[in-house]
Write a protein that holds these residues in place. Structure first.
Motif, PDB file in Angstrom:
ATOM      1  N   GLN A   1      -5.537   1.427  -3.731  1.00 48.72           N
ATOM      2  CA  GLN A   1      -6.721   0.531  -3.660  1.00 48.72           C
ATOM      3  C   GLN A   1      -6.304  -0.920  -3.266  1.00 48.72           C
ATOM      4  O   GLN A   1      -6.764  -1.400  -2.325  1.00 48.72           O
ATOM      5  CB  GLN A   1      -7.635   0.455  -4.524  1.00 48.72           C
ATOM      6  CG  GLN A   1      -8.592   1.794  -4.692  1.00 48.72           C
ATOM      7  CD  GLN A   1      -9.464   1.939  -3.510  1.00 48.72           C
ATOM      8  OE1 GLN A   1      -9.919   0.731  -3.014  1.00 48.72           O
ATOM      9  NE2 GLN A   1      -9.854   3.264  -3.007  1.00 48.72           N
ATOM     10  N   GLU A   2      -5.463  -1.594  -4.151  1.00 51.89           N
ATOM     11  CA  GLU A   2      -5.343  -2.843  -4.375  1.00 51.89           C
ATOM     12  C   GLU A   2      -4.596  -3.309  -3.066  1.00 51.89           C
ATOM     13  O   GLU A   2      -4.949  -4.368  -2.401  1.00 51.89           O
ATOM     14  CB  GLU A   2      -4.240  -3.001  -5.614  1.00 51.89           C
ATOM     15  CG  GLU A   2      -4.610  -4.360  -6.206  1.00 51.89           C
ATOM     16  CD  GLU A   2      -3.766  -4.571  -7.304  1.00 51.89           C
ATOM     17  OE1 GLU A   2      -3.758  -3.671  -8.308  1.00 51.89           O
ATOM     18  OE2 GLU A   2      -3.193  -5.651  -7.367  1.00 51.89           O
ATOM     19  N   VAL A   3      -3.323  -2.517  -2.647  1.00 52.79           N
ATOM     20  CA  VAL A   3      -2.741  -2.804  -1.594  1.00 52.79           C
ATOM     21  C   VAL A   3      -3.579  -2.772  -0.232  1.00 52.79           C
ATOM     22  O   VAL A   3      -3.452  -3.731   0.292  1.00 52.79           O
ATOM     23  CB  VAL A   3      -1.359  -1.624  -1.387  1.00 52.79           C
ATOM     24  CG1 VAL A   3      -0.773  -1.776  -0.139  1.00 52.79           C
ATOM     25  CG2 VAL A   3      -0.406  -1.816  -2.796  1.00 52.79           C
ATOM     26  N   LEU A   4      -4.373  -1.649  -0.233  1.00 49.81           N
ATOM     27  CA  LEU A   4      -5.242  -1.685   1.076  1.00 49.81           C
ATOM     28  C   LEU A   4      -5.973  -2.772   1.221  1.00 49.81           C
ATOM     29  O   LEU A   4      -6.171  -3.323   2.461  1.00 49.81           O
ATOM     30  CB  LEU A   4      -6.056  -0.278   1.296  1.00 49.81           C
ATOM     31  CG  LEU A   4      -5.107   1.017   1.364  1.00 49.81           C
ATOM     32  CD1 LEU A   4      -6.072   2.072   1.400  1.00 49.81           C
ATOM     33  CD2 LEU A   4      -4.543   1.156   2.819  1.00 49.81           C
TER      34      LEU A   4
ATOM     35  N   ALA B   1       1.520  -4.920   1.182  1.00 52.03           N
ATOM     36  CA  ALA B   1       0.577  -5.267   1.974  1.00 52.03           C
ATOM     37  C   ALA B   1       1.186  -5.773   3.249  1.00 52.03           C
ATOM     38  O   ALA B   1       1.033  -5.577   4.437  1.00 52.03           O
ATOM     39  CB  ALA B   1      -0.650  -6.091   1.681  1.00 52.03           C
ATOM     40  N   ASP B   2       2.038  -6.817   3.185  1.00 57.98           N
ATOM     41  CA  ASP B   2       2.708  -7.524   4.216  1.00 57.98           C
ATOM     42  C   ASP B   2       3.627  -6.467   4.973  1.00 57.98           C
ATOM     43  O   ASP B   2       3.550  -6.456   6.153  1.00 57.98           O
ATOM     44  CB  ASP B   2       3.367  -8.598   3.827  1.00 57.98           C
ATOM     45  CG  ASP B   2       2.536 -10.025   3.532  1.00 57.98           C
ATOM     46  OD1 ASP B   2       1.460  -9.840   3.902  1.00 57.98           O
ATOM     47  OD2 ASP B   2       3.084 -10.808   2.626  1.00 57.98           O
ATOM     48  N   VAL B   3       4.434  -5.608   4.214  1.00 56.79           N
ATOM     49  CA  VAL B   3       5.272  -4.625   4.733  1.00 56.79           C
ATOM     50  C   VAL B   3       4.596  -3.702   5.788  1.00 56.79           C
ATOM     51  O   VAL B   3       4.814  -3.342   6.716  1.00 56.79           O
ATOM     52  CB  VAL B   3       5.936  -3.932   3.769  1.00 56.79           C
ATOM     53  CG1 VAL B   3       6.475  -2.455   4.240  1.00 56.79           C
ATOM     54  CG2 VAL B   3       6.995  -4.817   3.013  1.00 56.79           C
ATOM     55  N   LEU B   4       3.181  -3.170   4.952  1.00 53.56           N
ATOM     56  CA  LEU B   4       2.449  -2.091   5.780  1.00 53.56           C
ATOM     57  C   LEU B   4       1.847  -2.935   7.084  1.00 53.56           C
ATOM     58  O   LEU B   4       1.534  -2.034   8.147  1.00 53.56           O
ATOM     59  CB  LEU B   4       1.436  -1.655   4.727  1.00 53.56           C
ATOM     60  CG  LEU B   4       1.772  -0.963   3.726  1.00 53.56           C
ATOM     61  CD1 LEU B   4       0.477  -0.620   2.634  1.00 53.56           C
ATOM     62  CD2 LEU B   4       2.612   0.144   3.890  1.00 53.56           C
ATOM     63  N   ASP B   5       1.509  -4.313   7.379  1.00 50.94           N
ATOM     64  CA  ASP B   5       0.936  -4.815   8.291  1.00 50.94           C
ATOM     65  C   ASP B   5       1.730  -4.621   9.328  1.00 50.94           C
ATOM     66  O   ASP B   5       1.375  -4.619  10.647  1.00 50.94           O
ATOM     67  CB  ASP B   5       0.830  -6.258   7.939  1.00 50.94           C
ATOM     68  CG  ASP B   5      -0.870  -6.719   8.476  1.00 50.94           C
ATOM     69  OD1 ASP B   5      -1.393  -5.826   9.003  1.00 50.94           O
ATOM     70  OD2 ASP B   5      -1.059  -7.616   7.979  1.00 50.94           O
ATOM     71  N   ASN B   6       3.231  -4.612   9.213  1.00 48.62           N
ATOM     72  CA  ASN B   6       4.097  -4.389  10.321  1.00 48.62           C
ATOM     73  C   ASN B   6       4.476  -2.971  10.772  1.00 48.62           C
ATOM     74  O   ASN B   6       5.088  -3.210  11.912  1.00 48.62           O
ATOM     75  CB  ASN B   6       5.586  -5.374   9.805  1.00 48.62           C
ATOM     76  CG  ASN B   6       5.197  -6.678   9.923  1.00 48.62           C
ATOM     77  OD1 ASN B   6       4.752  -7.372  11.014  1.00 48.62           O
ATOM     78  ND2 ASN B   6       5.382  -7.439   8.877  1.00 48.62           N
ATOM     79  N   LEU B   7       4.085  -2.100  10.018  1.00 51.72           N
ATOM     80  CA  LEU B   7       4.431  -0.767  10.408  1.00 51.72           C
ATOM     81  C   LEU B   7       3.355   0.004  11.379  1.00 51.72           C
ATOM     82  O   LEU B   7       2.259  -0.351  11.411  1.00 51.72           O
ATOM     83  CB  LEU B   7       4.664   0.044   9.064  1.00 51.72           C
ATOM     84  CG  LEU B   7       5.928  -0.400   8.351  1.00 51.72           C
ATOM     85  CD1 LEU B   7       5.752   0.355   6.941  1.00 51.72           C
ATOM     86  CD2 LEU B   7       7.129   0.144   9.151  1.00 51.72           C
ATOM     87  N   ASP B   8       3.894   1.102  11.948  1.00 50.70           N
ATOM     88  CA  ASP B   8       2.935   2.092  12.662  1.00 50.70           C
ATOM     89  C   ASP B   8       2.058   2.686  11.512  1.00 50.70           C
ATOM     90  O   ASP B   8       2.475   2.890  10.549  1.00 50.70           O
ATOM     91  CB  ASP B   8       3.394   3.107  13.480  1.00 50.70           C
ATOM     92  CG  ASP B   8       4.007   2.418  14.690  1.00 50.70           C
ATOM     93  OD1 ASP B   8       3.604   1.435  15.079  1.00 50.70           O
ATOM     94  OD2 ASP B   8       4.848   3.095  15.608  1.00 50.70           O
TER      95      ASP B   8
END
Lengths: 458, 458
Positions: free
Chosen positions: A119-122, A95-102
């Protein structure tokens, strides 16, 4: 500072030495030296090195990266390397990784996760807007504009001023890494036009959007095909293309770098289809998967070979009397195959470039002329050879058969892709092995038929 | 206004009806209706229609266009259509067209002119700077960064302020149609870095360039290859790339749309190389030129066929006794060919993607495993068939030969492109027909050898 030294330092060339050096540093667990190496590199280059390392080595490298670099590296990594790393991360870390991406890169990663993990990650992404953007993006069908677009964009209303636009850009500056234009929407968020950044820069700060925006623009709908997206962008030389939904609401944008990746993948896939490989595979894939992708066309080709054996089988007595007939079987088959592939590959490209159907008759005729011409050259040469090496009778048989086969193969190589295209089948799919197999069978039939007729005449 | 109507009107789909309509209007010499049609279209779309018209029809359409549209349409037209139009224009008219184009598009057109005409046209261009830019660009060797770059760019000095940058942009606004970044140079015009337009927009008007510019950037040299240019741009997701000369002076920029065109051309070329076509040809090309591009590989293939005939010739008596040996010649050849093409096309792609040489042994081994696996499946099936259809002896001969051929073809399909690549020959060039021909010869040799050995044993 000598500027040339500075300039030379910029281009990173991946070499076996660099990879070996990294591998050594990893096995020595020399974190400090590794970090120093990585500090010199762009994330895309770190990913390139990591694509050459083992999964275990990558795990070690990955934990040395800071948060932002982790995201960027993960987005750039080959899918199989990324898959392994993702499995080793907790949902929170992902989730942290995704927060930083387009949003588009993030959605790509999420869609690779097993469904229960998605689901969990989102739900663990801090930025709720980012989470819901990703949730929206992963719902679009693969191959549509929606599946390639990103949600990050700057939009303004017609009644705003240039100054307000700039404020809006400043507000969203962190989110939108690459910004080339600002989108103009009406008060229902429907796309009206764009303002190129250059225009914003040179317009009066108090000028209103409605006075300066361009309404004559290109866009696509979320469910338009990527084929249309890439054609539109390359035809009109665009670097970014707005995407609207069914009622014209602006929902995202597609940038040229994603289209470039798509085109590259597609051209690799086309070459594979032409080579008789049914699925998109990498050199990295497992042996079993590679084998599975290749066996269907091999079996179809073998089916053709068996039909060929039955045709030749009809001439068993003929061969017993004149075994020299067998000598030229490979020559007839190979030349027919080569001519067919030459014709069909040109045809497939013309179809990919949206050839108009009004030109079909003309193309067919032209191919036949080329076939006629090349057929004459090839068959004269083979007549001379076979006459000298064997007999003038065999020379006559081989050359007449070869000529007929070349004309036929030219025709098939043009006709088959056009027909497949007409029935909405990717012409590249069946062009290579299909045409070759067909031409093999037809070639042998013609060869022995000509042989029987001519030998019975003289 | 209903926005959906507006949205639908934007996408232009080229159809046979549109072309027919234009042709009718042209034959009626209905200038007014034609102009009305063209007013609805972008220049790129007018060019698309014109690509489907005859040269004489294009001449009529062209003289209806205004000066700016003429330039744009000419830049977008297919080369052969453009060539004809250029021949019908005076050098003065061509000079006017060039004056309105970006320097890279103008240089492309000039380089297509006969040499004696180039001088004359260049001397008649009103804008002297444009003329000397074009003269510089046409001197760069094809395939280098210099040959693809444009001279139009906005550059600023480190000591300038944001406000001065914007003034500079305003001054050059007409020249540079697509602007994504401003380049920063030192007082010797050497490249120091860039300022993305977004950064200019959100920076304080009095901030100095040296405070806000980015020095960590990518660039290429004029004599770098287009391969490096396209790799750099796609790797780092760039839409524009600065070009410097030997001493680091900023001399031009390359935009992504030109790279897209280059990549498209290259992938078409690769497919043609794989299909046994030696030159880059279009469906539009003359019959003679198409024939010339195809005949070399046909003759090489025939050479292979002749060698094949001599090998089979050695077994003349063998065939007289056992004509059924001839039945499976096409099957052996075709399967070997198919396997070889499958292996080599994957290999060519891996090489194009800069596979590291450290992976070579691994790839070869993997290909052999896949070959082993598929070979087992194919040869078991053919054993069953040949046993039922002919005899268990022939079944044994065909299946052992087929298995050996598949293993061999897997190896050759991997080894040949790698070797060509090592010797700096485009692996796609010789992969298709070369590998197929080689496999044909090897296949026949193995088949008859196995046949002789096995039949003499039992």
């Amino acid at each position: 500072m000598n500027i040339l030294v500075y300039l030379q330092a910029m281009s990173f060339v991946l070499s076996d030495e660099i990879i070996l050096n990294w591998k050594n540093l990893i096995s020595e667990k020399n974190s400090q030296a590794l970090k120093a190496e990585m500090n010199e590199l762009f994330s895309a280059d770190i990913a390139r090195v990591m694509n050459q390392l083992s999964d275990e080595e990558n795990q070690f490298v990955f934990q040395l990266l800071d948060e932002e670099a982790r995201s960027e590296v993960l987005a750039e990594l080959d899918e199989d390397k990324r898959e392994f790393l993702l499995e080793s991360l907790s949902t929170e870390q992902i989730a942290d990784v995704l927060d930083n991406l387009d949003s588009d890169d993030a959605a790509d990663i999420v869609s690779e996760l097993p469904e229960e993990k998605q689901q969990e990650v989102l739900s663990q992404i801090e930025d709720v807007e980012q989470a819901s953007d990703i949730a929206e993006l992963i719902r679009y069908e693969e191959g549509t504009a929606g599946s390639l677009m990103a949600k990050e964009l700057v939009s303004v209303y017609t009644f705003e001023t240039v100054n307000q636009c700039i404020d809006e850009i400043r507000r969203q500056a962190d989110d939108v890494t690459q910004l080339y234009a600002v989108y103009v929407v009406d008060n229902h968020e429907r796309l009206k036009g764009i303002i190129p950044l250059k225009k914003l820069l040179i317009s009066h700060p108090l000028a209103r959007v409605e006075e300066i925006y361009e309404s004559d623009i290109q866009f696509v709908r979320v469910d338009d095909s990527l084929q249309l997206v890439s054609e539109t962008m390359s035809r009109y030389d665009l670097v970014v293309l707005p995407v609207v939904d069914k009622v014209g609401k602006l929902v995202g944008k597609i940038t040229i770098d994603d289209v470039l990746d798509y085109l590259k993948e597609k051209s690799e896939e086309d070459i594979q289809r032409m080579s008789g490989i049914t699925e998109d595979i990498d050199v990295q894939d497992k042996i079993w998967k590679i084998s599975q992708a290749r066996i269907p066309w091999l079996l179809i080709g073998m089916g053709g070979g068996i039909i060929g054996s039955r045709i030749i089988g009809n001439y068993e007595e003929h061969i017993r009397i004149r075994p020299e007939m067998a000598f030229f079987i490979p020559l007839i088959g190979a030349t027919g195959g080569n001519v067919g592939v030459q014709s069909s590959s040109i045809m497939v490209q013309a179809l990919a470039n949206n050839m108009m159907f009004s030109n079909v008759a003309k193309k067919l005729l032209k191919e036949l002329y080329v076939g006629l011409f090349n057929g004459l050259i090839c068959s004269s040469l083979i007549f001379l050879y076979a006459m000298v090496a064997e007999s003038w009778k065999l020379g006559l048989v081989v050359s007449i058969a070869l000529f007929t086969v070349i004309i036929f193969a030219s025709f098939m190589g043009t006709f088959v892709p056009m027909t497949l295209h007409r029935f909405k089948i990717n012409p590249a799919l069946a062009t290579g092995p299909f045409v070759t197999t067909l031409n093999d069978i037809i070639g042998i039939t013609i060869y022995f038929l000509v042989g029987r007729i001519l030998y019975s005449m003289f």
